[in-house]
Design an enzyme around this catalytic site. Structure first.
Site, PDB file in Angstrom:
ATOM      1  N   PHE A   1       1.081  -1.243  -0.142  1.00  0.00           N
ATOM      2  CA  PHE A   1      -0.160   0.254  -0.274  1.00  0.00           C
ATOM      3  C   PHE A   1       0.689   0.956  -0.026  1.00  0.00           C
ATOM      4  O   PHE A   1       0.583   2.169  -1.221  1.00  0.00           O
ATOM      5  CB  PHE A   1      -0.504  -0.304   1.601  1.00  0.00           C
ATOM      6  CG  PHE A   1      -2.153   0.724   0.937  1.00  0.00           C
ATOM      7  CD1 PHE A   1      -2.921   1.547   0.020  1.00  0.00           C
ATOM      8  CD2 PHE A   1      -2.324   1.712   2.478  1.00  0.00           C
ATOM      9  CE1 PHE A   1      -3.740   1.875  -0.341  1.00  0.00           C
ATOM     10  CE2 PHE A   1      -3.646   2.785   1.830  1.00  0.00           C
ATOM     11  CZ  PHE A   1      -4.007   2.994   1.168  1.00  0.00           C
TER      12      PHE A   1
ATOM     13  N   ARG B   1      11.849  -0.045   5.442  1.00  0.00           N
ATOM     14  CA  ARG B   1      13.364  -0.279   6.664  1.00  0.00           C
ATOM     15  C   ARG B   1      14.234  -0.716   6.805  1.00  0.00           C
ATOM     16  O   ARG B   1      15.311  -0.912   6.884  1.00  0.00           O
ATOM     17  CB  ARG B   1      12.349  -0.251   8.009  1.00  0.00           C
ATOM     18  CG  ARG B   1      11.894  -2.088   7.754  1.00  0.00           C
ATOM     19  CD  ARG B   1      10.584  -3.112   9.134  1.00  0.00           C
ATOM     20  NE  ARG B   1       9.885  -3.667   9.168  1.00  0.00           N
ATOM     21  CZ  ARG B   1       9.915  -4.924   9.631  1.00  0.00           C
ATOM     22  NH1 ARG B   1       9.877  -4.611  10.834  1.00  0.00           N
ATOM     23  NH2 ARG B   1       9.515  -5.448   9.338  1.00  0.00           N
TER      24      ARG B   1
ATOM     25  N   LYS C   1      -5.715  -0.434   8.592  1.00  0.00           N
ATOM     26  CA  LYS C   1      -7.251  -1.141   8.411  1.00  0.00           C
ATOM     27  C   LYS C   1      -6.737  -1.526  10.040  1.00  0.00           C
ATOM     28  O   LYS C   1      -7.053  -2.959   9.810  1.00  0.00           O
ATOM     29  CB  LYS C   1      -8.119  -1.195   7.942  1.00  0.00           C
ATOM     30  CG  LYS C   1      -8.402   0.006   6.262  1.00  0.00           C
ATOM     31  CD  LYS C   1      -8.173  -0.866   5.422  1.00  0.00           C
ATOM     32  CE  LYS C   1      -8.273   0.800   4.383  1.00  0.00           C
ATOM     33  NZ  LYS C   1      -8.784  -0.042   2.628  1.00  0.00           N
TER      34      LYS C   1
ATOM     35  N   GLY D   1     -10.852   3.138   2.504  1.00  0.00           N
ATOM     36  CA  GLY D   1     -11.869   3.568   1.722  1.00  0.00           C
ATOM     37  C   GLY D   1     -11.374   2.270   0.378  1.00  0.00           C
ATOM     38  O   GLY D   1     -10.505   0.895   0.706  1.00  0.00           O
TER      39      GLY D   1
ATOM     40  N   ALA E   1      -3.791  -1.920  -3.825  1.00  0.00           N
ATOM     41  CA  ALA E   1      -2.820  -1.456  -3.924  1.00  0.00           C
ATOM     42  C   ALA E   1      -2.295  -1.662  -6.059  1.00  0.00           C
ATOM     43  O   ALA E   1      -2.103  -0.884  -5.903  1.00  0.00           O
ATOM     44  CB  ALA E   1      -1.702  -2.045  -3.208  1.00  0.00           C
TER      45      ALA E   1
ATOM     46  N   LYS F   1     -14.990  -4.171   8.168  1.00  0.00           N
ATOM     47  CA  LYS F   1     -14.562  -5.354   6.691  1.00  0.00           C
ATOM     48  C   LYS F   1     -13.459  -5.731   6.945  1.00  0.00           C
ATOM     49  O   LYS F   1     -14.373  -6.972   6.106  1.00  0.00           O
ATOM     50  CB  LYS F   1     -15.202  -4.200   5.728  1.00  0.00           C
ATOM     51  CG  LYS F   1     -14.196  -2.992   5.399  1.00  0.00           C
ATOM     52  CD  LYS F   1     -12.195  -3.787   4.568  1.00  0.00           C
ATOM     53  CE  LYS F   1     -11.314  -3.540   3.937  1.00  0.00           C
ATOM     54  NZ  LYS F   1     -10.313  -4.043   3.556  1.00  0.00           N
TER      55      LYS F   1
ATOM     56  N   THR G   1     -14.018  -5.953  -0.270  1.00  0.00           N
ATOM     57  CA  THR G   1     -12.877  -7.248   0.245  1.00  0.00           C
ATOM     58  C   THR G   1     -13.751  -8.108   0.284  1.00  0.00           C
ATOM     59  O   THR G   1     -12.647  -9.137   0.516  1.00  0.00           O
ATOM     60  CB  THR G   1     -12.449  -6.147   1.642  1.00  0.00           C
ATOM     61  OG1 THR G   1     -12.479  -5.051   1.559  1.00  0.00           O
ATOM     62  CG2 THR G   1     -11.546  -6.827   2.575  1.00  0.00           C
TER      63      THR G   1
ATOM     64  N   ARG H   1      -6.299 -10.346   0.543  1.00  0.00           N
ATOM     65  CA  ARG H   1      -5.545 -10.993   1.476  1.00  0.00           C
ATOM     66  C   ARG H   1      -6.983 -11.252   2.287  1.00  0.00           C
ATOM     67  O   ARG H   1      -6.751 -13.012   2.586  1.00  0.00           O
ATOM     68  CB  ARG H   1      -4.782 -10.348   2.476  1.00  0.00           C
ATOM     69  CG  ARG H   1      -3.052  -9.865   1.101  1.00  0.00           C
ATOM     70  CD  ARG H   1      -2.461  -8.536   1.706  1.00  0.00           C
ATOM     71  NE  ARG H   1      -3.002  -8.095   1.879  1.00  0.00           N
ATOM     72  CZ  ARG H   1      -2.630  -6.549   1.973  1.00  0.00           C
ATOM     73  NH1 ARG H   1      -0.987  -6.701   2.035  1.00  0.00           N
ATOM     74  NH2 ARG H   1      -2.733  -5.645   2.423  1.00  0.00           N
ATOM     75  N   ASN H   2      -7.480 -10.579   3.064  1.00  0.00           N
ATOM     76  CA  ASN H   2      -8.807 -11.447   4.244  1.00  0.00           C
ATOM     77  C   ASN H   2      -9.390 -11.802   3.325  1.00  0.00           C
ATOM     78  O   ASN H   2      -9.916 -13.248   3.976  1.00  0.00           O
ATOM     79  CB  ASN H   2      -9.299  -9.556   4.904  1.00  0.00           C
ATOM     80  CG  ASN H   2      -8.380  -8.907   5.559  1.00  0.00           C
ATOM     81  OD1 ASN H   2      -8.236  -9.290   6.558  1.00  0.00           O
ATOM     82  ND2 ASN H   2      -7.687  -8.340   5.219  1.00  0.00           N
TER      83      ASN H   2
END
Ligand SMILES: NC(=O)C1=CN([C@@H]2O[C@H](COP(=O)(O)OP(=O)(O)OC[C@H]3O[C@@H](n4cnc5c(N)ncnc54)[C@H](O)[C@@H]3O)[C@@H](O)[C@H]2O)C=CC1
Ligand SMILES: O=C(CO)COP(=O)(O)O
Length: 320
Positions: free
Chosen positions: A11, A30, A102, A130, A134, A185, A242, A249-250
């Site tokens: 994202f 990182r 989220k 929202g 990605a 969601k 979603t 992925r969820n």
């Protein structure tokens, strides 16, 4: 006004690509090797393969440099937000901070903006949420998002700054509603994936989405959110996306549960920790959230899909 994105996952990279159409953007990774690879190859092969990084995008692992921007987007997973911001509070203190994650923090039951406020009480903060994959943003496909900011002036400024030619931002001051919609969601997407994975059909999924939305409303209203917010992009919009796409992925974790398959634990699935956090919160507040409870039981492998279905169907009959 300058912009940096901290967190070079799918994202963060996609947002940085889109924002780079407005002017120079810095993307912080990182891992120094990853930052160097991305800067040289002009790709994020690990998290967002196939998307080219525009010339106006600079990748760095130098946080001090990245944190010099006026506006900072925080694109790290929800469960790491507090430790990341606390560890770098001195660098982030006088910036406008936009959380892009989220979820609900497992240990505290708090959403991203509450966490930011706890770490940096005086910072100007907002939430970007929202329906948006990605991969779609990175391809320049049209996307509409919610920018939630309690302070209307800051919200309007950020809306102007972060809108791009493919990313259209709507704003709201209802931060509670936007946080809860975006977090819950994902829980419903796990449930819907499980239903489809187990072959229970599209009608069952529609039932879950609708009754899941009722749960989202219940939690939102109990948290002082405005009912209309849940009907917007951050709630209904993201729930629709979603719960119906294998790009999520969820949803894919749910599919794996429904098919009795394993799922790569290194993949970011915000709904898993969030389901547990919301379930605990619902119990404390005495809120009826049966689908959330079922998702937790499925994740803990305390329930089979057949038993979960039987439990939901056997609930007392009631008015809609
Ligand atoms: N991928 C997508 O399509 C969308 C994702 N989001 C949200 O964006 C957030 C991030 O998701 P993704 O970028 O997709 O995940 P990702 O798994 O692709 O990337 C996560 C990034 O965070 C970094 N990270 C993890 N822990 C960290 C820590 N402690 N300190 C610093 N960096 C750390 C990782 O190195 C990685 O670069 C999530 O809350 C997700 O719900 C929102 C909309 C769309
Ligand atoms: O938030 C998203 C779409 O709006 C991305 O969904 P996943 O995190 O399930 O991939």
């Amino acid at each position: 006004m300058s912009v940096s994105v901290l967190g070079s996952g799918a994202f963060g990279t996609a947002l940085a690509i889109s924002l780079a159409g407005n002017g120079p953007v810095t993307l912080w990774a990182r891992d120094a090797d990853q930052a160097r690879d991305m800067q040289e190859a002009r790709r994020n092969t690990r998290r967002l393969p196939g998307a080219d990084l525009p010339e106006t995008l600079t990748v760095t692992s130098d946080l001090e440099r990245a944190a010099q921007a006026d506006t900072i987007l925080l694109a790290v997973p929800m469960q790491t937000l507090r430790s990341f911001v606390s560890a770098h509070a001195d660098l982030l203190r006088n910036r406008a901070l936009v959380a892009c994650c989220k979820g609900i923090e497992l240990e505290t039951g708090q959403g991203p903006l509450v966490v930011l406020h706890a770490c940096l009480p005086k910072a100007r903060t907002a939430l970007l949420t929202g329906p948006s994959f990605a991969a779609d943003i990175a391809k320049g496909l049209p996307t509409a998002l919610t920018l939630a900011c309690r302070d209307p002036e800051t919200g309007a400024e950020l809306q102007q700054q972060l809108t791009t030619k493919n990313l259209r931002l709507y704003r709201t001051t209802d931060t509670n509603g936007a946080e809860i919609g975006g977090a819950l969601k994902n829980v419903m997407a796990i449930a819907c994936g499980a239903v489809i994975g187990a072959g229970l059909g599209d009608s069952a999924r529609a039932a879950l989405m609708t009754r899941g939305y009722a749960e989202m409303q219940r939690m939102a209203l109990a948290s002082g959110a405005q009912p209309d917010t849940l009907a917007g992009l951050s709630g209904f919009g993201d729930l629709t996306l979603t719960c119906s796409s294998e790009l999520s992925r969820n949803y894919r974790l749910g599919l794996a549960i429904g098919r009795n398959e394993t799922f790569d634990p290194s993949i970011t699935v915000e709904g898993a920790a969030t389901a547990r956090a919301v379930h605990a919160e619902a119990q404390t507040r005495n809120l009826d959230m049966p689908i959330t409870a079922i998702v937790v039981a499925l994740l803990d492998q305390r329930l089979t899909i057949a038993d979960a279905t039987a439990q939901l169907l056997a609930r007392p009959l009631k008015e809609e």
